[in-house]
Design a protein around this motif. Sequence first.
Motif, PDB file in Angstrom:
ATOM      1  N   PHE A  32       0.928  -1.166   0.250  1.00 44.74           N
ATOM      2  CA  PHE A  32       0.408  -0.442  -0.181  1.00 44.74           C
ATOM      3  C   PHE A  32       0.864   2.001  -0.141  1.00 44.74           C
ATOM      4  N   GLU A  33       1.988   1.402   1.335  1.00 41.97           N
ATOM      5  CA  GLU A  33       2.529   2.440   1.222  1.00 41.97           C
ATOM      6  C   GLU A  33       3.973   2.962  -0.563  1.00 41.97           C
ATOM      7  N   ASN A  34       3.654   1.521  -1.176  1.00 47.88           N
ATOM      8  CA  ASN A  34       4.044   1.643  -2.245  1.00 47.88           C
ATOM      9  C   ASN A  34       3.657   2.557  -3.215  1.00 47.88           C
ATOM     10  N   SER A  35       2.317   2.101  -2.901  1.00 47.66           N
ATOM     11  CA  SER A  35       1.798   2.327  -4.548  1.00 47.66           C
ATOM     12  C   SER A  35       1.626   3.931  -4.378  1.00 47.66           C
ATOM     13  N   LYS A  36       1.088   4.525  -3.175  1.00 47.45           N
ATOM     14  CA  LYS A  36       1.517   5.925  -2.504  1.00 47.45           C
ATOM     15  C   LYS A  36       2.780   6.399  -3.228  1.00 47.45           C
ATOM     16  N   LYS A  37       3.831   5.512  -2.907  1.00 49.07           N
ATOM     17  CA  LYS A  37       5.355   6.269  -3.401  1.00 49.07           C
ATOM     18  C   LYS A  37       5.164   6.671  -4.480  1.00 49.07           C
ATOM     19  N   LEU A  38       4.948   5.587  -5.560  1.00 52.41           N
ATOM     20  CA  LEU A  38       4.514   5.294  -7.087  1.00 52.41           C
ATOM     21  C   LEU A  38       3.592   6.350  -7.858  1.00 52.41           C
ATOM     22  N   ASN A  39       3.173   7.068  -6.890  1.00 47.36           N
ATOM     23  CA  ASN A  39       1.676   8.296  -7.337  1.00 47.36           C
ATOM     24  C   ASN A  39       0.695   7.183  -8.109  1.00 47.36           C
ATOM     25  N   LEU A  40       0.407   5.713  -7.234  1.00 50.36           N
ATOM     26  CA  LEU A  40       0.077   5.160  -8.252  1.00 50.36           C
ATOM     27  C   LEU A  40      -1.925   5.016  -7.666  1.00 50.36           C
ATOM     28  N   ILE A  41      -2.158   5.298  -6.701  1.00 51.52           N
ATOM     29  CA  ILE A  41      -2.944   6.654  -5.877  1.00 51.52           C
ATOM     30  C   ILE A  41      -2.652   7.732  -5.167  1.00 51.52           C
ATOM     31  N   ALA A  42      -3.877   8.377  -4.746  1.00 50.93           N
ATOM     32  CA  ALA A  42      -3.771   9.425  -4.045  1.00 50.93           C
ATOM     33  C   ALA A  42      -3.124   9.369  -2.333  1.00 50.93           C
ATOM     34  N   ASP A  43      -1.852  10.549  -1.974  1.00 45.02           N
ATOM     35  CA  ASP A  43      -1.722  10.653  -1.008  1.00 45.02           C
ATOM     36  C   ASP A  43      -2.331  10.414   0.533  1.00 45.02           C
ATOM     37  N   THR A  44      -3.875  11.030   0.159  1.00 47.92           N
ATOM     38  CA  THR A  44      -4.384  10.447   1.537  1.00 47.92           C
ATOM     39  C   THR A  44      -5.546   9.648   1.055  1.00 47.92           C
ATOM     40  N   ALA A  45      -5.979   8.452   0.412  1.00 45.66           N
ATOM     41  CA  ALA A  45      -6.765   7.461   0.663  1.00 45.66           C
ATOM     42  C   ALA A  45      -5.698   6.518   1.451  1.00 45.66           C
ATOM     43  N   LYS A  46      -7.501   5.458   1.929  1.00 46.47           N
ATOM     44  CA  LYS A  46      -7.186   4.792   2.942  1.00 46.47           C
ATOM     45  C   LYS A  46      -6.762   3.272   2.994  1.00 46.47           C
ATOM     46  N   GLN A  47      -6.046   2.897   3.266  1.00 51.53           N
ATOM     47  CA  GLN A  47      -6.177   1.450   3.404  1.00 51.53           C
ATOM     48  C   GLN A  47      -6.943   0.569   3.260  1.00 51.53           C
ATOM     49  N   PRO A  48      -7.561   0.353   2.786  1.00 51.20           N
ATOM     50  CA  PRO A  48      -8.199  -1.002   3.029  1.00 51.20           C
ATOM     51  C   PRO A  48      -8.518  -2.291   3.962  1.00 51.20           C
ATOM     52  N   SER A  49      -9.673  -2.656   5.232  1.00 49.89           N
ATOM     53  CA  SER A  49      -8.685  -3.231   5.502  1.00 49.89           C
ATOM     54  C   SER A  49      -8.870  -4.896   5.017  1.00 49.89           C
ATOM     55  N   MET A  50      -8.158  -5.245   5.995  1.00 51.09           N
ATOM     56  CA  MET A  50      -8.329  -7.151   5.642  1.00 51.09           C
ATOM     57  C   MET A  50      -9.214  -8.110   6.346  1.00 51.09           C
ATOM     58  N   VAL A  51      -9.945  -8.577   5.058  1.00 53.84           N
ATOM     59  CA  VAL A  51     -11.331  -9.487   5.857  1.00 53.84           C
ATOM     60  C   VAL A  51     -10.553 -10.492   5.566  1.00 53.84           C
ATOM     61  N   GLY A  52     -11.323 -11.251   7.098  1.00 52.93           N
ATOM     62  CA  GLY A  52     -11.092 -12.831   6.889  1.00 52.93           C
ATOM     63  C   GLY A  52      -9.845 -13.732   6.892  1.00 52.93           C
ATOM     64  N   VAL A  53      -9.108 -12.376   7.704  1.00 50.99           N
ATOM     65  CA  VAL A  53      -7.452 -12.788   8.210  1.00 50.99           C
ATOM     66  C   VAL A  53      -7.010 -12.651   9.220  1.00 50.99           C
ATOM     67  N   PRO A  54      -6.947 -13.576   9.854  1.00 50.72           N
ATOM     68  CA  PRO A  54      -6.685 -13.857  11.285  1.00 50.72           C
ATOM     69  C   PRO A  54      -5.076 -13.273  11.657  1.00 50.72           C
ATOM     70  N   GLU A  55      -4.952 -12.588  13.190  1.00 47.42           N
ATOM     71  CA  GLU A  55      -3.609 -12.101  12.768  1.00 47.42           C
ATOM     72  C   GLU A  55      -2.241 -13.012  12.969  1.00 47.42           C
ATOM     73  N   TRP A  56      -1.171 -12.340  12.516  1.00 45.36           N
ATOM     74  CA  TRP A  56      -0.248 -13.684  12.537  1.00 45.36           C
ATOM     75  C   TRP A  56      -0.049 -13.676  13.776  1.00 45.36           C
ATOM     76  N   GLU A  57       0.470 -13.357  14.689  1.00 47.25           N
ATOM     77  CA  GLU A  57       0.350 -14.027  16.031  1.00 47.25           C
ATOM     78  C   GLU A  57      -0.265 -15.841  15.750  1.00 47.25           C
ATOM     79  N   SER A  58      -1.523 -15.239  16.120  1.00 47.62           N
ATOM     80  CA  SER A  58      -2.303 -16.163  16.013  1.00 47.62           C
ATOM     81  C   SER A  58      -1.863 -17.698  15.680  1.00 47.62           C
ATOM     82  N   PHE A  59      -1.410 -17.779  14.405  1.00 48.77           N
ATOM     83  CA  PHE A  59      -1.256 -19.313  13.657  1.00 48.77           C
ATOM     84  C   PHE A  59       0.113 -20.063  14.892  1.00 48.77           C
TER      85      PHE A  59
END
Length: 559
Positions: free
Chosen positions: A267-294
């Motif tokens: 997501f941050e790389n997309s902003k650095k490359l100006n592929l999206i607006a600098d003010t855009a919000k990152q979408p949430s990860m749906v149905g993805v457990p926290e990494w520590e839970s594995f």
Amino acid sequence: MMSAFNNKLMIGSGMMLTGISLGHAATTPSNDTDKQKPPNVLVIMADDLGFSDISPYGGEIQTPNLKMLAENGVSFTDFSVTPYSAPSRAAFLTGSDPHKVGVGNLIELSTDEQKADPDYVGHLNDKALTIAQRLKQAGYFTVMSGKWHLGTEAKDAPSNWGFDESFVLLKGEANHLKRDNYPDSPDGAQLYRLNGEITDIPDDFYSSTTYADYLMESLDKRPDDKPFFAYLQFTAPHSPLQAPRQDIEKYRHYYLNGPRALAEQRFENSKKLNLIADTAKQPSMVGVPEWESFSEEDRQKEIKRMQIYAAMVDNMDANIGRILANLEAKGELDNTYIFFFSDNGAAGKYRETAGRWKDWVNQEHDNSLENMGAANSYVSTGTGWAQASNMPFSLFKGYTAEGGVRSPLIVSGPNIPKTRVSGKYSNLTDIAPTILDIAGVQKTTPKGKASLDGETLVPALMQPERNAQGPYSAKVLEMNGAKMVRFGDFKALSNTHRFAGLESDDLKTQKWLLYNLAQDPGETTDIADKYPKILDSLIGSYHNYAKDVGVIEVSPSSR
């Protein structure tokens, strides 16, 4: 067996192409065939590739040849495809909405009511006219290699749809490595056709390499006086995730912190490359457990999934490099327009736990950590990695959220400006009329055939503008209950209620949502209540479209 693969071209794999000039002065392609040799066209389609998987779009996977193409051409940031394989292929090949040409839904997902309709037969119908047929009639030598997924019967073969030479996988997926006595999947046996005839694959088969080999060998058969149209459909990085061990080993220290960390990085790389607006919000990860839970074992398997996936993309890029080197050696590269895109976003459905697939996957394969990526393994990308791959957009294949339908598009070739970005909205049906304009071929459609729905991208290629340019008329898509309407900066979205990788309580379904993609490309904030009249207008556009193309709505179903 295919004797065509007994004599391999002596071109090194895993190479990066350097020192090649693919771009020239930014002028409109010439149609003056008396003064200029007709241009060649090479179309490359990846399978289930995420928007940010390749380095020109912010990915860490090593794709130097695609990066080189982007540096010598135009990269589109708002190119839309369908959320599934076969409909995207139909839309590209015909330049028509897939509902009009027999592929109103993925045949494997179609209801009985849909299968009884001629616009849902799962193969190109009598109304279809392909870009290969149009170009062949205009004097082009036409070649196809890779995934077809538009019918398994002899009458549906590419040789009957305008291709002089073709080697294709008929169904939606298959092993990437040859496995003896391969067990039939829930979709049946793996089937391939060579110039219309059922054939076997070579013993040293690896999908990306073999498809590239066949394309190059076929182009050697081209008459000297004909330009070529070549269509290369990789099956990478579609499941099962399999790759040569040396390619997997390149990524042994990657992805150790899990999909959420990768998503944030992409997501941050997309902003650095100006592929999206600098003010855009990152979408949430749906149905993805926290990494520590594995557990530690499950965490290592998750890491390995993405390492194999990256290896597949890396290997695909290396084979693209081989093809470009081959064209350069023949003196054809400078006269070849090259298009690269994916059929849909990265796939998030776990085959290992999905309905009719799970028993077959788990009983017929060795998915131990050490064996993952081998010919007798079967693992899929999974919900977390798929969403990371599609950053900065939300969700994945099967959904009409942007992660399911937004694809990279790179175009390079004679007179295309270098290292430019276009924010103009475009979609799959635009590619065929663009190629016809480049080739100087008439775009008229015979009576009884589906007309071209797309618009030429030649002006956008000649004078690309980075700023977002949403469509000036409503652009509508429906597939398997998933719906969307684009107009200007706005998008109306209705998520499918059929299982596409996420449980129904993970996201809103069968409810129209509204987003401003110029401000919110990640579809994080529903503004339906703020702009009800705009939403009503877009919903009206959907109903007009559904009536025009004959959408047969799907009812809820199990996995």
